[in-house]
Design a protein around this motif. Structure first.
Motif, PDB file in Angstrom:
ATOM      1  N   GLU A  48       0.837  -1.198   0.000  1.00 41.23           N
ATOM      2  CA  GLU A  48       0.000   0.000   0.000  1.00 41.23           C
ATOM      3  C   GLU A  48       0.871   1.246   0.000  1.00 41.23           C
ATOM      4  N   GLY A  49       2.171   1.041  -0.173  1.00 40.99           N
ATOM      5  CA  GLY A  49       3.062   2.186  -0.245  1.00 40.99           C
ATOM      6  C   GLY A  49       3.369   2.846   1.084  1.00 40.99           C
ATOM      7  N   ILE A  50       3.261   2.110   2.174  1.00 39.09           N
ATOM      8  CA  ILE A  50       3.501   2.770   3.457  1.00 39.09           C
ATOM      9  C   ILE A  50       4.580   2.079   4.305  1.00 39.09           C
ATOM     10  N   CYS A  51       4.831   0.794   4.061  1.00 37.20           N
ATOM     11  CA  CYS A  51       5.772   0.106   4.953  1.00 37.20           C
ATOM     12  C   CYS A  51       7.223   0.338   4.540  1.00 37.20           C
ATOM     13  N   GLY A  52       7.424   0.711   3.276  1.00 34.15           N
ATOM     14  CA  GLY A  52       8.785   0.999   2.822  1.00 34.15           C
ATOM     15  C   GLY A  52       9.623  -0.231   2.546  1.00 34.15           C
ATOM     16  N   THR A  53       9.011  -1.406   2.496  1.00 29.88           N
ATOM     17  CA  THR A  53       9.792  -2.625   2.272  1.00 29.88           C
ATOM     18  C   THR A  53      10.200  -2.780   0.817  1.00 29.88           C
ATOM     19  N   CYS A  54       9.279  -2.497  -0.087  1.00 29.05           N
ATOM     20  CA  CYS A  54       9.586  -2.732  -1.491  1.00 29.05           C
ATOM     21  C   CYS A  54      10.453  -1.607  -2.021  1.00 29.05           C
ATOM     22  N   GLY A  55      11.220  -1.895  -3.000  1.00 33.88           N
ATOM     23  CA  GLY A  55      12.045  -0.862  -3.588  1.00 33.88           C
ATOM     24  C   GLY A  55      12.839  -1.465  -4.717  1.00 33.88           C
ATOM     25  N   LEU A  56      12.400  -1.185  -5.914  1.00 36.15           N
ATOM     26  CA  LEU A  56      13.122  -1.680  -7.078  1.00 36.15           C
ATOM     27  C   LEU A  56      13.469  -0.482  -7.937  1.00 36.15           C
ATOM     28  N   VAL A  57      14.558  -0.603  -8.654  1.00 37.10           N
ATOM     29  CA  VAL A  57      14.905   0.445  -9.600  1.00 37.10           C
ATOM     30  C   VAL A  57      14.391  -0.007 -10.957  1.00 37.10           C
ATOM     31  N   ILE A  58      13.428   0.733 -11.460  1.00 30.65           N
ATOM     32  CA  ILE A  58      12.750   0.345 -12.691  1.00 30.65           C
ATOM     33  C   ILE A  58      13.143   1.323 -13.795  1.00 30.65           C
ATOM     34  N   ASN A  59      13.742   0.805 -14.813  1.00 30.36           N
ATOM     35  CA  ASN A  59      14.271   1.635 -15.902  1.00 30.36           C
ATOM     36  C   ASN A  59      15.095   2.805 -15.366  1.00 30.36           C
ATOM     37  N   GLY A  60      15.930   2.507 -14.413  1.00 31.41           N
ATOM     38  CA  GLY A  60      16.863   3.518 -13.898  1.00 31.41           C
ATOM     39  C   GLY A  60      16.302   4.429 -12.827  1.00 31.41           C
ATOM     40  N   GLN A  61      15.020   4.262 -12.486  1.00 32.26           N
ATOM     41  CA  GLN A  61      14.437   5.128 -11.466  1.00 32.26           C
ATOM     42  C   GLN A  61      13.920   4.318 -10.277  1.00 32.26           C
ATOM     43  N   PRO A  62      14.348   4.698  -9.065  1.00 34.08           N
ATOM     44  CA  PRO A  62      13.820   4.005  -7.886  1.00 34.08           C
ATOM     45  C   PRO A  62      12.305   4.169  -7.833  1.00 34.08           C
ATOM     46  N   HIS A  63      11.595   3.095  -7.628  1.00 30.61           N
ATOM     47  CA  HIS A  63      10.132   3.054  -7.598  1.00 30.61           C
ATOM     48  C   HIS A  63       9.504   3.395  -8.956  1.00 30.61           C
ATOM     49  N   GLY A  64      10.307   3.417  -9.999  1.00 33.88           N
ATOM     50  CA  GLY A  64       9.740   3.554 -11.336  1.00 33.88           C
ATOM     51  C   GLY A  64       9.447   4.977 -11.767  1.00 33.88           C
ATOM     52  N   PRO A  65       8.816   5.101 -12.918  1.00 29.55           N
ATOM     53  CA  PRO A  65       8.687   6.409 -13.570  1.00 29.55           C
ATOM     54  C   PRO A  65       7.631   7.339 -12.975  1.00 29.55           C
ATOM     55  N   ILE A  66       6.695   6.824 -12.193  1.00 31.07           N
ATOM     56  CA  ILE A  66       5.613   7.676 -11.702  1.00 31.07           C
ATOM     57  C   ILE A  66       6.032   8.310 -10.372  1.00 31.07           C
ATOM     58  N   PRO A  67       5.926   9.631 -10.259  1.00 27.65           N
ATOM     59  CA  PRO A  67       6.376  10.269  -9.021  1.00 27.65           C
ATOM     60  C   PRO A  67       5.475   9.949  -7.824  1.00 27.65           C
ATOM     61  N   LYS A  68       6.070  10.039  -6.659  1.00 32.03           N
ATOM     62  CA  LYS A  68       5.351   9.945  -5.377  1.00 32.03           C
ATOM     63  C   LYS A  68       4.591   8.642  -5.144  1.00 32.03           C
ATOM     64  N   ILE A  69       5.118   7.544  -5.668  1.00 26.73           N
ATOM     65  CA  ILE A  69       4.551   6.252  -5.289  1.00 26.73           C
ATOM     66  C   ILE A  69       5.688   5.288  -4.990  1.00 26.73           C
ATOM     67  N   ALA A  70       5.357   4.260  -4.212  1.00 24.66           N
ATOM     68  CA  ALA A  70       6.319   3.193  -3.975  1.00 24.66           C
ATOM     69  C   ALA A  70       6.155   2.148  -5.078  1.00 24.66           C
TER      70      ALA A  70
END
Lengths: 256, 636, 225
Positions: free
Chosen positions: A64-86
């Motif tokens: 749900e984007g609150i625990c901070g556990t997930c974190g992948l670098v997707i196409n060179g960007q942490p958490h992917g291309p969309i801002p302000k989401i996990a």
């Protein structure tokens, strides 16, 4: 809902263990637009397991984007291309049919890879242990409304406190600096009256621990702020710099 | 007559805890450090307990299977935390919070526990504010409150939609303070896989290191389990991916009774399922019901877009059926009503969903005010569904969320096994058959900050347990048994993956042990679950090795437990021939479709003792309602 | 290490040194530019300006020493930071997504800085050394304006000068506001202004200095002057 499927090529970082040499592995997948990127990897893993192959190790928990556990670098960007989401909130409708997606772990000396996309972020905990608290014991505290705090200050402290400790700031920074993370915590307490007694002591201890854990220095590229899933402001870094320099200059404590 | 003793102190309800605190034995400060305590789980209950016990001087070892203590699923609680501060001057009091909670729990909770919870609720807020938790404030700088389901006063403290995160970070910071002092030793990425019980007492735990796969033994004078609920037995729930029942269940198999396993809450405001690949369900805070109106079309199979359905063709069914509580009716009632209209063929655009509409609130208060209150929730909604809730109503549907059931504990939060304490969602104690919104955070912190620090001292002083070395043969036996379990799992070499089994189990649970249950379905569920369990042990496909990181192995171990726990939930639901709170038996309802309790025969806590696989013995703890008179709940 | 050493060696300490020395250099550049622009006013004006500086030679020498120290600190510290920061992120991403989260200027400070350093050495060995010691490369005279023209008429020298000034603009565009952020002066009202002023300053410096070689080179080619 009109279910649309995307055919994608994934290039996922595989690394058997902390000291192993890793490399990218290619996968072809077909995934619903309504799936999240982690659900896509779940499906892939279920398939791999069914074939008796090692699934891709990655971490996630609340989704749900609150625990901070997930974190992948997707196409060179942490958490992917969309801002302000996990990462867990990144839905596949943001990609196009035929896309190639590169999925890498957070990379920093202070975040060693454990396996595949799973990294060790315990450096953050060590920093928090060094001073990320108000030293009050349980019990014996004043009534909650005896400490009025202006709505604006409370809101600013909240915005700093919204940090989920995911480490995207470190992953985004070309120097793997943890300044945004540390400054968010320092700021929360340096804004609130409860944090004042330890304000200058705290900032020195936390910065010292941060340096010790092998994070780099801040060079103000502000990539951290751009990639932060909670939009933590670099104003917090400015505030921490200010507090730190003031503390170093005026503190009579020679030990720190 | 029930055979379980809950050790409720004597005296008037409002004096019980005060008297008990005085009567309990104390341990002098210098002696406390001679006692070693294990705390499993670092959510609100576990972190607050470990921090407070460390601060008191005990030698504490805290365990989390996460990479960091801050990741526990308490963090995801959105709405808020209740406390009877009466800051809003709207008639709140300790007794009203107590009353609302007992009533909300549909008279299946223990009065004395609930009263204690209401009593300490105020201290929790003081504590959190002192720690620097940034609660919402009004313009005068004082704390703001909002109202929540099941209450007619505004007693909920909140921090935007992130109350759980802020409270957990508060408890985590308190924990860090103790870790820095060296009173608490924190172990991360270690999962408790067994409870060591020697001579009937809890003496330690066995853990698996999730990074190396090593099996380790830890010994202590007492063990505290605060590992949350078992909602993930449904596969799709609002629980985090890794939330699991293993610590509780393995303790249960070692002798701890499981209380009221069938009391599982289905939360009314979650996002509907999008498809097969769905991994979990997302909760939308119940606080949305403050300003959102819930409705469906009056016509069956209405596929029109919601903005095309005129006002007079909408059925605001909660407002219609429960005029005084309306959209703020308790969770069980709201969830069941949603299921009713969907079963009636009136789901939103043919889906298993109902509308949650903010149109009127936006017209009344302005978009800005709504944004201020719920902005982040609206963003989450749009991120996930791709629809803008400022323009179109949200689509929501109930989903498994919280488990009121859990390990049975007495008034001191100790299980029937001496030395095993259970806190927070993992125990069964305070919410009866239904939990009110914003009460879970309250209970977790109450247990950890303000209850266990007292009651554990009493146990240690009275029982004087000894610390056994981890090379004691029983420790080795427990260790070996777990190792054998892992080997057994690894050697099945079947064809079906862990998740496939879990999804199958989830479907049985949701269809037959979910929101509405009946005798036939429950009997079928019991049979199907035991068959699925047999299939699991014959056909599981598990890849990888037992050394190092193996997430599939972790999940397999948890599914082993769900396959047993699921059956007990059905057994318990079948035993309880009444409808109460979240437990709705279709056979027991009024003519209007309301839950029909049977106070005559079922005013007790079901505490199940594990005998053998698929076999339990029922123990009962009778419940007395002296202060809140047994009455049919009415939210009309 | 004592408290001062620990402060200077801390991550924020190093950052602070970069900002402090950077701001000093920014101020220096402003004076330097003002002086250089007299070149546009012609030979007499420029020579008069240099002559004025000569009258306060001892002060100029002291300032030069200070300036040298500031430069050295800035350069040494910058390189040290770069090496340390490389170590903090030893492996790069396969896909470089940094253009999506940060500006080109901010990511290339070490590169623009390195080229400016090379230019600085060239600059010192040409203008500074000739002005102060060796005199005009051809006749050894101390006709300052002629020395300038001599170098600017070489196409390669003019080109290097020009490119270095563009990069100096890049460097300043980031460095100016970055220094304020480091000092902790990030305010909702003023920081956006500082960022704008920084950009304007960077353009003024780059155009001011960079136009000189272009102007004098083109003048020589086109037969003017």
């Amino acid at each position: 809902m009109d279910e649309k499927n995307l055919n994608l090529t994934l290039k996922i970082w595989r690394q058997a263990g902390p000291t192993s040499v890793g490399s990218f592995q290619d996968f072809k997948v077909s995934v619903s637009e309504d799936s999240s990127i982690l659900e896509m990897i779940d499906d892939l893993n279920n398939e791999l397991e069914g074939d008796g192959k090692e699934p891709v190790t990655f971490e996630s928990d609340c989704r749900e984007g609150i625990c901070g556990t997930c974190g992948l670098v997707i196409n060179g960007q942490p958490h992917g291309p969309i801002p302000k989401i996990a990462t867990c909130q990144l839905h596949m409708r943001n990609f196009k049919n035929g896309d190639t997606i590169w999925i890498e772990p957070f990379r920093a000396k202070a975040f060693p890879i454990i396996k595949d996309l799973m990294v060790d972020r315990s450096g953050f905990d060590r920093i928090m242990e060094s001073g990320g608290y108000v030293s009050v014991n349980t019990g014996g505290v004043p009534d909650a409304n005896e400490i009025p705090i202006s709505k604006d200050v409370a809101a600013e402290a909240f915005d700093a406190a919204a940090c989920i400790g995911c480490g995207a700031c470190v992953a985004a920074c070309k120097n793997a600096s943890a300044m945004l993370f540390v400054s968010a915590k320092v700021s929360q307490f340096s804004l609130l009256p409860q944090g004042q007694p330890e304000r200058y002591d705290r900032v020195q201890k936390m910065v010292m621990k941060m340096d010790e854990m092998g994070f780099g220095s801040c060079t103000n590229t502000y990539a951290c702020e751009a990639e932060c899933p909670k939009g933590i402001s670099i104003k917090n870094i400015a505030r921490m710099n200010r507090d730190y320099i003031k503390a170093r200059a005026t503190s009579e404590n020679l030990e720190v | 007559m029930g055979d379980l003793k809950s050790f409720i102190p004597e005296g008037n309800i409002s004096d019980k805890w005060t008297n008990h605190k005085f009567n309990m034995k104390l341990i002098n400060p210098a002696n406390k450090r001679k006692y070693k305590l294990i705390v499993v789980g670092t959510g609100l209950a576990g972190a607050s307990a470990a921090a407070t016990l460390g601060q008191l001087g005990y030698e504490v070892e805290a365990f989390t299977f996460h990479d960091s203590a801050r990741r526990a699923h308490s963090i995801a609680a959105q709405g808020g935390i209740n406390a009877s501060k009466n800051y809003q001057n709207d008639g709140d009091s300790v007794f009203r919070l107590f009353y609302d909670t007992v009533k909300g729990g549909d008279f299946r909770s223990r009065e004395a526990n609930v009263h204690r919870l209401a009593e300490v609720s105020e201290s929790i807020i003081d504590q959190c504010v002192a720690q620097g938790v940034p609660f919402a404030r009004d313009y005068g700088g004082l704390l703001d409150n909002r109202s929540f389901g099941g209450a007619q006063v505004s007693r909920t403290f909140y921090a935007k939609g992130q109350t759980g995160q802020q409270l957990l970070l508060g408890a985590y910071s308190a924990l860090n303070k103790e870790v820095a002092k060296g009173t608490v030793k924190l172990y991360s990425r270690k999962e408790m896989v067994d409870l060591v019980v020697i001579d009937g007492k809890a003496r330690g735990i066995i853990v698996r290191d999730l990074e190396t796969g090593a099996i380790e033994k830890y010994s202590a004078h007492a063990v505290i389990i605060a590992t949350g609920g078992y909602g993930n037995v449904f596969f799709l729930s609002t629980n985090a991916m890794n939330s699991n029942a293993t610590a509780s269940w393995r303790a249960h198999k070692r002798g701890a009774y499981f209380g009221n396993p069938c009391f599982t809450q289905i939360h009314p405001t979650c996002l509907p399922v999008h498809g097969e690949g769905q991994s979990k369900l997302t909760l939308m805070s119940e606080s949305l019901r403050n300003d959102g109106r819930i409705w469906v079309s009056k016509t069956k199979g209405d596929m029109r877009s919601p903005d095309q359905i005129p006002e007079e063709e909408r059925d605001y069914y909660l407002e219609r059926k429960y005029p005084s509580f309306g959209n703020l009716s308790p969770r069980d009632i709201s969830s069941r009503s949603a299921k009713e209209v969907v079963d009636d063929g009136r789901g939103a655009q043919g889906q298993e969903a109902v509308y949650l509409d903010f149109k009127d609130a936006i017209n009344r208060l302005g978009k800005h005010a709504i944004e201020e209150k719920y902005g982040n929730l609206f963003e989450i909604y749009e991120t996930i569904t791709g629809e803008n809730p400022y323009k179109l109503p949200m689509k929501i549907y109930p989903a498994p969320h919280y488990t009121m059931g859990g390990l049975w504990v007495d008034y001191n939060l100790m299980s029937n096994l001496p030395g095993l304490f259970v806190l927070g969602e993992a125990n069964f104690s305070d919410h009866g058959a239904n939990r009110l919104g914003a009460s879970a955070l309250m209970q977790g912190l109450a247990d950890g900050y303000f209850v266990i620090p007292y009651t554990i001292g009493n146990y240690l002083a009275e029982d004087k347990p000894e610390l056994l070395p981890t090379d004691h043969e029983e420790f080795s036996k427990h260790e070996k048994e777990f190792d054998e379990l892992v080997d057994k799992l690894m050697s099945i070499n079947g064809k079906t993956t862990v998740d496939t089994f879990h999804k199958k189990l989830g479907r049985i649970m949701w269809n037959k042990v979910g929101m509405a249950r009946n005798e036939k379905g429950l009997n079928e569920a019991i049979k199907e679950i035991s068959e699925l369990r047999e299939e699991f042990w014959k056909d599981l496909k598990l890849v990888g090795t037992k050394d190092g990181v193996n997430q599939t192995l972790e999940r397999a171990g948890r599914v082993v437990d769900y396959l047993e726990l699921g059956e007990l939930m059905a057994v318990d639901a079948l035993d309880r021939n009444e409808s109460c709170g979240a437990h709705f038996r279709e056979e027991y309802q009024t003519g209007e479709g309301e839950a029909k309790r049977n106070d005559e025969d079922y005013t007790y806590v079901s505490a199940w003792e594990f005998k053998d696989l698929g076999r339990w013995e029922l123990h009962k703890e009778d419940l007395d309602f002296e202060y809140v008179k047994l009455a049919t709940r009415s939210y009309k | 290490m004592g408290w001062l050493g620990r402060t200077i060696n801390s991550s924020i300490g190093k950052k602070f040194i970069m900002a402090f020395t950077g701001i000093s250099l920014i101020l220096f550049l402003l004076f330097h530019l003002a002086g250089n622009l007299t070149l546009y006013a012609g030979k007499d004006a420029f020579n008069a300006y240099v002559a004025t500086l000569d009258t306060v030679k001892p002060i100029v020498r002291i300032v030069e020493v200070g300036l040298a120290l500031v430069f050295l600190f800035h350069i040494f510290n910058g390189i040290k930071l770069w090496i340390e920061n490389k170590k903090a992120r030893p492996v790069n991403y396969a896909v470089n997504g940094s253009s999506k989260n940060s500006t080109f200027y901010s990511r290339t400070m070490i590169h623009s800085g390195s080229i400016i350093l090379i230019f600085l050495i060239l600059h010192l060995t040409t203008f500074w050394a000739t002005f102060n010691f060796t005199g005009h490369p051809v006749d050894g005279s101390h006709e300052y304006f002629d020395i300038i023209i001599y170098f600017f008429q070489k196409w390669w020298y003019a080109l290097i000068y020009f490119i270095a000034m563009i990069l100096l603009g890049f460097h300043l565009n980031h460095g100016f506001q970055s220094a304020f952020q480091t000092f902790g002066w990030n305010h909702n009202k003023y920081f956006p202004m500082i960022q704008k002023i920084g950009s304007i300053y960077a353009i003024v410096v780059a155009v001011g200095f960079g136009s000189l070689p272009v102007y004098f080179y083109l003048s020589s080619v086109l037969g003017g002057n």
